[in-house]
Design an enzyme around this catalytic site. Structure first.
Site, short mmCIF file in Angstrom:
data_model
loop_
_atom_site.label_atom_id
_atom_site.label_comp_id
_atom_site.label_asym_id
_atom_site.label_seq_id
_atom_site.Cartn_x
_atom_site.Cartn_y
_atom_site.Cartn_z
N CYS A 1 -12.62 24.12 -5.20
CA CYS A 1 -13.97 23.91 -5.72
C CYS A 1 -15.04 24.71 -4.98
CB CYS A 1 -14.33 22.43 -5.70
SG CYS A 1 -13.17 21.39 -6.62
N HIS B 1 -21.91 21.81 -6.02
CA HIS B 1 -20.68 21.66 -6.80
C HIS B 1 -20.78 20.36 -7.60
CE1 HIS B 1 -16.64 21.13 -8.04
NE2 HIS B 1 -16.33 20.25 -7.11
N ASN C 1 -15.91 17.70 -13.48
CA ASN C 1 -15.69 18.59 -12.35
C ASN C 1 -14.87 19.78 -12.84
OD1 ASN C 1 -14.89 19.89 -10.00
ND2 ASN C 1 -14.33 18.02 -8.91
#
EC number: 2.3.1.180
Length: 327
Positions: A122, A254, A284
């Site tokens: 990520c 993020h 996500n």
């Protein structure tokens, strides 16, 4: 003369299939897995996510995002002299060629430009953007296409409600070029391999690489570490740029969990209104989440020329990093 690198184009792409929480809950219920919209939203802030179609790979999403970024930048593929793709779900799992090389081929780039993948989960887009910035400032390359692209739906265990409800698919891209005007003001990257086990794809029983494996996450451990390192790296990158949090126009963290995101903004003293949030609609999307959010805010007019943007991410490894950029 000082050479800077500057973002001159952004682009993004989401697969056509949008899956809301109620639809996902119904699909899971058919497998005997109980969840609900209220349960998912209360723990993550996620209301929906997008899933790639069968046969639609990370490179396909990346190419769509790249076309849009190139169009905004007014650049043709032939003018790109490096392609960097951040992805934990490459077209060839645990193998090669790199997804960047496949993107290069699909874009029709026949100029022999460098192309490679970055794997920092990520944090991947932050790592890739910092890498591109270094290449441009060194004089080795002039115009770099940086992409975050993921099809996380392929590595989810849909019998584990604690992880399968959190992730989605998508891609985001930026065109970064040499400039006389400041663009990337500072970047800081970190990793701590002692936390490798809290977010990973364990080898399958045969001991082969990620191919065939499912994502494993210790949610509480990830949450605890994320809220700590995101604040620390934000302070660090601001100091490197000789700036303060009040100089930040937009925070783009993020997009993993709204509680982590709000905690970061609060610790930095930034109002929630100055944070770009897409997690509710995208879930996500790992390395794609920051460039997806960046492109949305650029195209809807929130982010304007001259704005200072703080982008930061955390990911498996455990990796984390931040970039401060002037648009």
């Amino acid at each position: 003369m000082t050479v800077y690198s500057k973002i001159i184009g952004t682009g993004s792409y989401l697969p056509a299939r949008r899956v809301g929480n109620d639809e996902l809950a119904a699909e899971l219920a058919a497998k005997g897995i109980e969840t609900s919209d209220e349960w998912i939203v209360s723990r993550s802030g996620i209301s929906a996510r997008h899933y790639a179609a069968a046969g639609q790979n990370s490179s396909d999403l990346a190419v769509e995002a790249a076309h849009r970024a190139l169009a905004m930048a007014g650049k043709s593929p032939a003018e790109i002299d490096m392609v960097i793709v951040a992805s934990s779900t490459p077209d060839f799992q645990g193998s090669f060629p790199s997804t960047a090389c496949i993107v290069q081929q699909k874009l029709g780039m026949l100029n022999g430009s460098a192309a490679f993948d970055v794997q920092a989960v990520c944090s991947g887009f932050v790592y890739a953007l910092a890498t591109a910035d270094a290449f441009i400032k060194s004089g080795m390359h002039r115009t770099v296409l940086v992409i975050g692209a993921e099809v996380f739906s392929r590595i989810l265990n849909f019998e584990d409600r604690t992880t399968c409800v959190l992730f989605g698919d998508g891609a985001g891209a930026v065109v970064l070029t040499a400039s006389q005007e400041p663009g990337i003001l500072a970047s800081k990257l970190h990793a701590d391999g002692t936390h490798a086990d809290i977010l990973s794809i364990p080898p399958n029983p045969a001991g082969s690489p990620a191919s065939g494996g499912f994502l494993h996450m210790d949610g509480q451990a990830v949450f605890k570490l994320a809220v700590t390192v995101l604040e620390e790296v934000a302070v660090e990158v601001l100091a490197a740029a000789q700036m303060q949090a009040c100089d930040v126009d937009w925070l783009i963290p993020h997009q993993a969990n709204i509680r982590i995101m709000k905690s970061t903004a609060k610790k930095l003293g930034l109002p929630i209104e100055r944070m770009v949030v897409t997690v509710h609609e995208h879930g996500n999307t790992s390395a794609a989440s920051i460039p997806l959010a960046l492109d949305l805010a650029v195209r809807d007019g929130r982010i304007k020329a001259g704005d200072n943007i703080l982008m930061e991410g955390v990911g498996g490894g455990f990796t984390w990093g931040a970039i401060l950029a002037r648009m």
